[in-house]
Design a protein around this motif. Structure first.
Motif, short mmCIF file in Angstrom:
data_model
loop_
_atom_site.label_atom_id
_atom_site.label_comp_id
_atom_site.label_asym_id
_atom_site.label_seq_id
_atom_site.Cartn_x
_atom_site.Cartn_y
_atom_site.Cartn_z
N VAL A 135 -13.56 -9.08 -9.33
CA VAL A 135 -12.80 -7.84 -9.34
C VAL A 135 -11.37 -8.10 -8.85
CG1 VAL A 135 -12.55 -5.60 -8.19
CG2 VAL A 135 -14.75 -6.28 -9.13
N PHE A 136 -11.24 -8.95 -7.84
CA PHE A 136 -9.93 -9.14 -7.22
C PHE A 136 -9.14 -10.30 -7.81
CE2 PHE A 136 -11.92 -6.35 -4.29
CZ PHE A 136 -10.87 -5.57 -3.85
N ASN B 299 -0.25 -9.08 -4.62
CA ASN B 299 -1.22 -10.15 -4.88
C ASN B 299 -0.64 -11.18 -5.84
OD1 ASN B 299 -3.03 -8.86 -3.26
ND2 ASN B 299 -4.25 -8.01 -4.91
N ILE C 188 0.85 -1.20 0.00
CA ILE C 188 0.00 0.00 0.00
C ILE C 188 0.88 1.24 0.00
CG2 ILE C 188 -1.67 1.32 1.36
CD1 ILE C 188 -2.94 -1.41 2.05
N VAL D 163 0.16 -3.05 -4.52
CA VAL D 163 -0.83 -4.04 -4.09
C VAL D 163 -0.98 -5.15 -5.13
CG1 VAL D 163 -3.21 -4.41 -3.44
CG2 VAL D 163 -2.04 -2.34 -2.73
N ARG D 164 -1.02 -4.71 -6.40
CA ARG D 164 -1.18 -5.68 -7.48
C ARG D 164 -0.01 -6.67 -7.51
NH1 ARG D 164 -5.34 -7.73 -10.11
NH2 ARG D 164 -5.10 -7.85 -12.35
N LEU E 271 -13.00 -2.91 5.30
CA LEU E 271 -13.21 -3.89 4.25
C LEU E 271 -12.99 -3.28 2.88
CD1 LEU E 271 -16.28 -5.68 5.74
CD2 LEU E 271 -13.87 -6.08 6.11
N SER E 272 -12.54 -4.12 1.96
CA SER E 272 -12.24 -3.65 0.62
C SER E 272 -13.32 -4.07 -0.37
CB SER E 272 -10.90 -4.21 0.17
OG SER E 272 -11.01 -5.59 -0.01
#
Lengths: 482, 324
Positions: free
Chosen positions: A104-105, A79, A54, A75-76, A90-91
């Motif tokens: 989406v994730f 992941n 982040i 973040v990408r 919460l995201s």
């Protein structure tokens, strides 16, 4: 240890001038479950934000699977390298369904039939971890209660499947009931020793003790101790979380003195005798009462409840009251107005002449405050946002102190404020207290409790302990909040 | 195990969300049918329904455009000016010089995509930008076609006058558009991301998606639906007029809201917006049928729209959680 999933070397992070993390080095092996505990502001979330990409660290470096992470880590990238996190905030997108959020994730749910595949995947995970969850994949997230949203958030991280290397759980059970939290802990114990490394952050020490192999304690941005979970006890952890600065506070505790205020009139008193659920607050004239405990355990809610002083069902309140909100940008400033207008809004009847606002009166009131507390502005006619955060906070204080309020409610007023401004604020509070003004002061900084005559400690939405100011050490507060 | 309360609430919400706009459409339609029984007579229904509903189609298209903008929490306040401009482009330019006309429309589309990028980069509210654009569109329209007139390309006229067997053409178009809109918003990746941006941009970006791309695409589609609305309106009236689409902006917003959409939070419904647009269109027709004096029409129309929105809002019970 041959295999290292995560290794941080001397990570530091500064926000402005204040250091949030100092020289943090820790390692995690695959299959290991590491607990991370510490008081609010100890730096746990900052460290996790760095690991999940982040924001980058100010100094130091860390590697994942032995591979050093570069500046482009976000973040990408986190992941795709198997790092997934479940945060307190919460995201999820509330207007999307559970399956759509998964898509989406997780980009692998594409092409024809993705909806069914994503739905089956999340249902399988939910069935495994939280049997009896009652969540359907085509349900919109906004129709789920907070606990179920948290459950979906957790399952979303597990949906990375084989791609999941490091799982970070930051207060995953804060919205879960006991039964559901237990299900999560049992699951973590089942997958321990596999390929996934887990970092588990929680204020609920019994949970941390129940599911981790090793516990790292953080304190003021540093690692203050590390213990194996099977040897650790609650008391030992609390000791590690508090010890150092508590003694420092003791040394500086010269200004702690108990003042006898029992003869003073009551400003706030409960309408009904105390219930078994928790204590009730009282406030006398000229008294400073602190609200302590873990952040978000009901302190702000109480302040907001008290602020409604005319029609308060629980408390008899001698008004008027005023409020210094915690979120300066959202609830404190009038962002389009000048410093003068922001400062005099509460007392506008007094800066009028013939019922029309008199600019010179406004100016003289603001000028008086500028000189006494040192608001650093090129011109008081400038926009409030041209000031630094600390100076904006001074203006908010001046606004409330200028008013006729008998008591001032403060929601962590020194959050994100520099040391110099803090000292000015403490001085103002002392002076006003001596003039008979009262304060209810929610603070997340243990050090500030020494300015209070009495301290109430919150846990799970109610007040569980009342401590005289002279005895409000960090250790005493920590003991009551866990 | 006991079925959780949540699922029941969800079921109810879904149910009312599509039902409310359908009911409001019926509420407007029934008195019209009562006064004009031809609408359901076996041998006259085709012609009367075609006539009654035809002018609803441009409103449906404009509402779908507005729905796209609202899905990402924005609004297009230049919708009526855009639609009117397009009728002028069709009537004054396309008719004489198809190449120039096409270039003109592509230019409009490009400007809309730029608006999307601008909103993202400058963090300006779309209401400001599109109000500014509305003057530009109208200015252009007056320059091209100062007074009502012009002629539409024959193909456009013909396209609006198709006569499919059994089912009146406007109904065929409305169903088709509802299906396309629904597919776009709920079945495609783009639709999910657009609605996601409307609710929580930060999450979408953290999941690695480009928010500016989504906003550019959304506004490109807003422009596209606006253009289609203008083409349809021009084809129906067979003339160009810089003020032809008067009230379309607010009618389209009202249609989206009546159809279950909200101004923020990425909640929209394409099917609902189509129902809502037809209801908005028929309100005007209803007043004529009821022989309300023209002096009162505007006021009564506003009152009915407010009533419909109020009733719609009354049924909307989202599972809200209070955070302090």
């Amino acid at each position: 240890m041959a295999e290292r999933l995560v290794e941080t070397k001397g990570i530091g992070k500064n926000f402005g001038i204040s250091p949030a993390l100092v020289d943090v080095s820790l390692t995690l092996a695959p299959g290991e479950c590491l607990g991370l505990v510490g008081h609010n502001g100890a730096g746990k979330s900052t460290l996790m934000n760095i690991l999940t990409g982040i924001f980058p660290p100010s100094s130091g470096a860390f590697s994942l699977n032995g591979r050093l992470q570069d500046a482009g880590y976000n973040v990408r990238a986190a992941n795709s390298r198997g790092v997934w996190a479940v945060f307190q905030e919460l995201s999820l997108c509330l207007n999307l369904t559970v399956a759509e959020n998964l898509r989406v994730f997780h980009p692998e749910f594409r092409g024809w039939g993705w909806r069914k595949r994503a739905g089956d995947a999340i249902t399988a995970i939910l069935d495994e971890i939280f049997p009896g969850h009652g969540i359907r994949p085509n349900q919109r997230v906004e129709t789920l209660n907070l606990g179920r949203r948290q459950v979906v958030e957790i399952a979303k991280a597990f949906a990375a499947g084989d791609g999941l290397g490091l799982l970070i759980l930051d207060e995953p059970t804060s919205a879960l009931d006991y039964h559901t939290a237990r299900q999560l802990i049992d699951h973590l114990n089942r997958i321990k020793g596999g390929s996934i490394g887990i970092i588990y952050i929680s204020h609920i020490l019994d949970e941390v003790l129940a599911c981790t192999d090793r516990i790292v304690v953080m304190k003021d941005g540093r690692i203050s101790g590390e213990v194996a979970s099977r040897d650790a006890t609650r008391d030992r952890l609390i000791e590690l979380m508090g010890s150092k600065s508590a003694s420092a506070g003791e040394a500086r505790g010269g200004d702690r003195q108990s003042r006898d205020l029992s003869g003073r009139p009551l400003l706030i008193s409960p309408r009904r005798p105390e219930e078994k659920g928790g204590l009730r607050l009282t406030l006398r004239e000229g008294e400073v009462v602190g609200l302590a405990g873990l952040a978000g355990h009901g302190q702000t809610d109480l302040l907001i409840e008290l602020f409604d002083w005319r029609r308060n069902p629980d408390y008899r309140i001698e008004g008027p009251l005023t409020f210094i909100p915690g979120d300066r940008q959202r609830d404190g400033n009038f962002p389009l107005w000048s410093i003068i207008k922001n400062l005099t809004i509460l007392v506008y009847p007094r800066v009028r002449r013939y019922r029309i606002i008199d600019l010179s009166l406004e100016r003289s009131v603001s000028g008086r405050w500028r000189d006494s507390i040192g608001i650093r502005a090129a011109s008081l006619g400038d926009n409030i946002l041209s000031l630094s955060g600390g100076n904006q906070q001074k203006v908010l204080f001046a606004r409330c102190l200028e008013s006729a309020a008998k008591a001032i409610l403060m929601d962590d007023p020194t959050r994100g404020v520099d040391v110099g401004t803090k000292e000015i604020i403490y001085r103002l509070i002392r002076e006003e207290r001596d003039r008979g003004r009262s304060f209810v002061w929610y603070t997340t900084e243990m050090d500030e409790l020494k300015h209070c005559d009495r301290v109430y400690v919150f846990r799970n939405g109610s007040m569980v302990a009342e401590i005289p100011g002279t005895e409000a050490t960090e250790e005493a507060v920590l003991r009551s909040s866990f | 195990m006991v079925r959780p309360l949540d699922s029941r609430k969800e079921g109810l919400a879904r149910y009312t969300e599509t039902l409310v706009p359908a009911i409001s459409l019926l509420v407007v339609l029934l008195p019209i049918v009562y006064k004009q029984p031809n609408l359901i007579s076996p041998d006259r229904y085709y012609a009367t329904l075609t006539m009654t509903l035809a002018f609803g189609i441009p409103i449906v298209l404009a509402s779908l455009g507005q729905m796209l903008a609202m899905s990402i929490g924005e609004i297009d306040f230049a919708m009526e000016n855009l639609v009117s401009l397009v009728t002028c482009v069709m009537g004054a330019v396309m008719f004489k010089d198809p190449l120039l006309g096409t270039a003109f429309l592509i230019g409009i589309l490009a400007v809309y995509m730029l608006i999307g990028a601008f909103i993202h980069l400058k963090k300006l509210p779309s209401i400001i930008i599109t109000i500014g654009m509305s003057f530009i569109w109208t200015g252009l329209a007056i320059t091209i076609q100062p007074t009502p007139g012009g002629s539409m390309p024959a193909a456009v006229n013909a396209a609006m006058r198709l006569r499919p067997p059994w089912i009146p053409y406007p109904i065929v178009l409305a169903v088709l558009l509802a299906l396309i809109g629904h597919f776009l918003m709920f079945k495609t990746n783009f639709g999910i991301l657009a609605r996601g941006v409307g609710d929580n941009v930060k999450s979408i970006q953290q999941a690695g998606h480009s928010a500016i791309r989504v906003r550019i695409m959304v506004f490109g589609l807003v422009g596209l639906f606006g253009i289609l609305s203008g083409v349809a309106l021009g084809g129906l009236t067979t003339s160009a007029d810089p003020l032809l689409a008067k009230n379309y902006t607010l009618l389209s917003v009202a249609a989206v809201v009546l159809g279950g959409g909200t101004f923020a939070g990425g909640k929209v419904s394409a099917v609902g917006a189509v129902f809502g647009a037809l209801a908005m269109h028929l309100v005007v027709h209803l007043l004529v049928v009821l022989k309300i004096s023209t002096d009162w029409q505007a006021g009564v129309k506003g009152f009915i729209i407010l009533l419909a929105l109020y009733i719609g809002g009354f049924f909307k019970r989202a599972g809200k959680i209070r955070y302090i």
